[in-house]
Design a protein around this motif. Structure first.
Motif, mmCIF file in Angstrom:
data_model
loop_
_atom_site.group_PDB
_atom_site.id
_atom_site.type_symbol
_atom_site.label_atom_id
_atom_site.label_comp_id
_atom_site.label_asym_id
_atom_site.label_seq_id
_atom_site.Cartn_x
_atom_site.Cartn_y
_atom_site.Cartn_z
ATOM 1 N N CYS A 2 0.815 -1.191 -0.064
ATOM 2 C CA CYS A 2 0.055 -0.096 0.059
ATOM 3 C C CYS A 2 0.907 1.305 0.098
ATOM 4 C CB CYS A 2 -0.738 -0.013 1.221
ATOM 5 S SG CYS A 2 -1.942 1.407 1.417
ATOM 6 N N PHE A 3 0.985 1.775 -1.142
ATOM 7 C CA PHE A 3 1.716 2.811 -1.268
ATOM 8 C C PHE A 3 1.139 4.294 -1.777
ATOM 9 C CE2 PHE A 3 5.874 0.217 -2.460
ATOM 10 C CZ PHE A 3 5.997 -0.038 -1.317
ATOM 11 N N ASN A 4 -0.147 4.097 -2.045
ATOM 12 C CA ASN A 4 -0.939 5.049 -2.282
ATOM 13 C C ASN A 4 -2.121 5.199 -1.622
ATOM 14 O OD1 ASN A 4 0.670 4.483 -4.763
ATOM 15 N ND2 ASN A 4 0.146 6.544 -4.991
ATOM 16 N N MET A 5 -2.799 6.228 -0.760
ATOM 17 C CA MET A 5 -3.897 6.132 0.072
ATOM 18 C C MET A 5 -4.835 7.319 -0.481
ATOM 19 S SD MET A 5 -2.687 4.992 3.890
ATOM 20 C CE MET A 5 -2.158 6.454 4.311
ATOM 21 N N SER A 6 -6.019 7.402 0.061
ATOM 22 C CA SER A 6 -7.024 8.504 -0.216
ATOM 23 C C SER A 6 -7.574 8.787 1.269
ATOM 24 C CB SER A 6 -8.027 8.230 -1.406
ATOM 25 O OG SER A 6 -8.861 9.091 -1.353
ATOM 26 N N LEU A 7 -7.755 10.276 1.302
ATOM 27 C CA LEU A 7 -8.558 10.607 2.512
ATOM 28 C C LEU A 7 -9.238 12.045 2.199
ATOM 29 C CD1 LEU A 7 -9.668 10.365 5.287
ATOM 30 C CD2 LEU A 7 -7.726 11.632 6.120
ATOM 31 N N VAL A 8 -10.468 11.944 1.721
ATOM 32 C CA VAL A 8 -11.164 13.271 1.368
ATOM 33 C C VAL A 8 -12.334 13.298 2.114
ATOM 34 C CG1 VAL A 8 -11.830 14.540 -0.575
ATOM 35 C CG2 VAL A 8 -10.287 12.668 -1.076
ATOM 36 N N THR A 9 -12.135 13.916 3.402
ATOM 37 C CA THR A 9 -13.414 13.901 4.232
ATOM 38 C C THR A 9 -13.147 15.304 5.352
ATOM 39 O OG1 THR A 9 -13.004 11.592 4.358
ATOM 40 C CG2 THR A 9 -14.444 12.649 5.855
ATOM 41 N N ASP A 10 -14.417 15.725 5.559
ATOM 42 C CA ASP A 10 -14.065 16.987 6.663
ATOM 43 C C ASP A 10 -13.896 16.671 7.795
ATOM 44 O OD1 ASP A 10 -16.647 16.213 7.767
ATOM 45 O OD2 ASP A 10 -17.708 17.535 6.262
ATOM 46 N N ARG A 11 -13.524 17.449 8.816
ATOM 47 C CA ARG A 11 -13.096 17.253 10.038
ATOM 48 C C ARG A 11 -14.265 16.769 10.907
ATOM 49 N NH1 ARG A 11 -11.697 22.300 13.697
ATOM 50 N NH2 ARG A 11 -13.980 22.700 13.819
ATOM 51 N N LEU A 12 -15.668 16.982 10.552
ATOM 52 C CA LEU A 12 -16.797 16.528 11.551
ATOM 53 C C LEU A 12 -16.795 14.978 11.305
ATOM 54 C CD1 LEU A 12 -19.414 19.415 11.444
ATOM 55 C CD2 LEU A 12 -17.825 18.711 13.299
ATOM 56 N N ALA A 13 -16.941 14.675 10.100
ATOM 57 C CA ALA A 13 -17.235 13.099 9.821
ATOM 58 C C ALA A 13 -16.030 12.329 10.220
ATOM 59 C CB ALA A 13 -16.830 13.015 8.185
ATOM 60 N N LEU A 14 -14.655 12.820 10.405
ATOM 61 C CA LEU A 14 -13.540 11.916 10.875
ATOM 62 C C LEU A 14 -13.804 12.216 12.398
ATOM 63 C CD1 LEU A 14 -10.647 13.393 8.936
ATOM 64 C CD2 LEU A 14 -10.957 11.187 9.266
ATOM 65 N N GLU A 15 -13.977 13.038 13.065
ATOM 66 C CA GLU A 15 -14.437 13.172 14.472
ATOM 67 C C GLU A 15 -15.548 12.235 14.932
ATOM 68 O OE1 GLU A 15 -12.762 17.517 15.694
ATOM 69 O OE2 GLU A 15 -14.923 17.504 15.453
ATOM 70 N N GLY A 16 -16.553 12.308 14.116
ATOM 71 C CA GLY A 16 -17.683 11.354 14.272
ATOM 72 C C GLY A 16 -17.438 9.729 14.148
ATOM 73 N N GLU A 17 -16.509 9.584 13.088
ATOM 74 C CA GLU A 17 -16.273 8.321 13.063
ATOM 75 C C GLU A 17 -15.293 7.630 13.939
ATOM 76 O OE1 GLU A 17 -17.497 5.819 10.670
ATOM 77 O OE2 GLU A 17 -15.673 4.355 10.763
ATOM 78 N N PHE A 18 -14.302 8.495 14.333
ATOM 79 C CA PHE A 18 -13.319 7.913 15.307
ATOM 80 C C PHE A 18 -13.312 8.305 16.809
ATOM 81 C CE2 PHE A 18 -11.708 7.368 11.001
ATOM 82 C CZ PHE A 18 -11.348 6.126 10.730
ATOM 83 N N GLY A 19 -14.337 9.095 16.927
ATOM 84 C CA GLY A 19 -14.582 9.543 18.316
ATOM 85 C C GLY A 19 -13.307 10.227 18.880
ATOM 86 N N ALA A 20 -12.736 11.110 18.051
ATOM 87 C CA ALA A 20 -11.541 11.797 18.447
ATOM 88 C C ALA A 20 -11.574 13.172 17.880
ATOM 89 C CB ALA A 20 -10.337 11.220 17.975
ATOM 90 N N VAL A 21 -10.937 14.311 18.518
ATOM 91 C CA VAL A 21 -10.866 15.486 17.983
ATOM 92 C C VAL A 21 -9.713 16.047 17.637
ATOM 93 C CG1 VAL A 21 -12.834 16.001 19.616
ATOM 94 C CG2 VAL A 21 -10.569 16.304 20.251
ATOM 95 N N PHE A 22 -9.812 17.168 16.825
ATOM 96 C CA PHE A 22 -8.827 17.912 16.300
ATOM 97 C C PHE A 22 -8.255 18.902 17.162
ATOM 98 C CE2 PHE A 22 -10.019 15.506 12.467
ATOM 99 C CZ PHE A 22 -8.954 15.050 11.941
ATOM 100 N N GLU A 23 -7.028 18.754 17.579
ATOM 101 C CA GLU A 23 -6.236 19.951 18.280
ATOM 102 C C GLU A 23 -4.999 20.063 17.995
ATOM 103 O OE1 GLU A 23 -7.025 19.528 22.623
ATOM 104 O OE2 GLU A 23 -9.124 20.149 22.226
ATOM 105 N N GLN A 24 -4.331 18.859 17.408
ATOM 106 C CA GLN A 24 -3.103 18.853 17.127
ATOM 107 C C GLN A 24 -2.584 18.864 15.749
ATOM 108 O OE1 GLN A 24 -1.814 17.898 19.911
ATOM 109 N NE2 GLN A 24 -3.163 16.890 21.181
ATOM 110 N N PHE A 25 -3.616 19.067 14.669
ATOM 111 C CA PHE A 25 -3.230 18.636 13.418
ATOM 112 C C PHE A 25 -3.299 19.903 12.635
ATOM 113 C CE2 PHE A 25 -2.393 15.547 10.246
ATOM 114 C CZ PHE A 25 -3.051 16.073 9.067
#
Length: 252
Positions: A2-25
């Motif tokens: 796996c040398f190529n990946m994709s991530l096209v998602t807004d912050r809220l969707a990520l926070e919802g899916e993983f139960g984590a918040v953005f403060e470091q990124f």
DNA sequence: CCAGACGTTGTT
DNA sequence: GTCTGG
DNA sequence: CCAGACGTTGTT
DNA sequence: GTCTGG
């Protein structure tokens, strides 16, 4: 592989899916349009990626793709090694010098993706496929480590994608190396992030050849170029090759 | 003993 | 840091 | 799959 | 002959 990946998602969707918040990124926190558009990111450019770690599961940490172990002495060695640690064979992380410290200290992480790319070989030519869940987020299993730059004194967080023997659809696609990233669904997130997970339990997960529902289609060989076009949304779009043996795989 | 590796699987 | 190769 | 090693050790 | 490295 796996040398190529994709991530096209807004912050809220990520926070919802993983139960984590953005403060470091950096590119997520504080911005008015907190989203990134990684239609196709090559590991060889060692992009920053939001990850969720065992040690800090409540936050997204920002980590570079390509694990640099803590014992690396200088920046040059780090860069050289980093091209070879995009993936980590799950079977051997407890033995390999580059990974065993991370493995021993349960430095596992979730790597959010919308999909990833694998090559299919047909009559000596390589046809890249995009593998995804129809826009549904999921995670690849990773391990990570921390390195302190001797010049800057700054901490550098970086990760590798755990790989296993390919199964199902991915085995059909990746017909040369027969390897795949370890795919995790929401139900498995807590397990991968459980600091008490034993080596035996990790091996069990590696050997589990059941896959979640996946979709795949061949994409433009543009993916392989190092031009800006390779980063565009179009690289993900369906692109029939006109070769039956290749197109047929997409019909699943 | 010291030097060197330490890793995985791409493509144009 | 720790192992391997010479 | 084939080529190459196959061994040991204190040096400036 | 057999193992290792590529």
């Amino acid at each position: 592989m796996c040398f190529n990946m994709s991530l096209v998602t807004d912050r809220l969707a990520l926070e919802g899916e993983f139960g984590a918040v953005f403060e470091q990124f950096p590119s997520y926190s504080g911005g008015s349009t907190p989203s990134i558009e990684y239609y196709n990111r090559s590991g060889f450019s060692h992009p920053l990626w939001p990850v969720v770690t065992v040690q800090d599961p409540g936050n997204f940490s920002s980590a570079h793709w390509g694990l640099v172990p803590s014992w690396v002495k200088d920046r040059e060695s780090a860069l050289r090694l980093q091209d070879m640690t995009l993936n980590a064979r799950g079977e051997s992380i407890w033995e390999k010098p580059s990974f065993r410290s991370a493995a021993a200290h349960a430095q596992r992480c979730l790597i959010p993706v919308d999909g990833f790319f694998e090559p299919h070989e047909h009559e000596g030519k390589s046809y890249p496929f995009y593998i995804h869940r129809e826009g549904k987020l999921f995670a690849l299993a990773g391990i990570y480590d921390r390195w302190v730059g001797p010049q800057t004194g700054r901490e550098y967080l970086s990760f590798s994608i755990i790989t296993a023997d390919a199964a199902g659809l991915i085995d059909t696609i990746h017909n040369k190396k027969h390897r795949m990233p370890l795919i995790l669904t929401a139900q498995q997130y807590p397990r991968w992030l459980d600091s008490d997970l034993s080596q035996e339990q990790v091996r069990q997960m590696l050997g589990d050849d059941r896959l979640p529902e996946l979709f795949a289609h061949p994409v433009s060989k543009q993916l392989y170029s190092r031009t800006p076009a390779a980063l565009e949304p179009s690289v993900q779009k369906q692109c029939l090759t006109g070769i039956d043996a290749v197109d047929r795989i997409a019909l699943r």
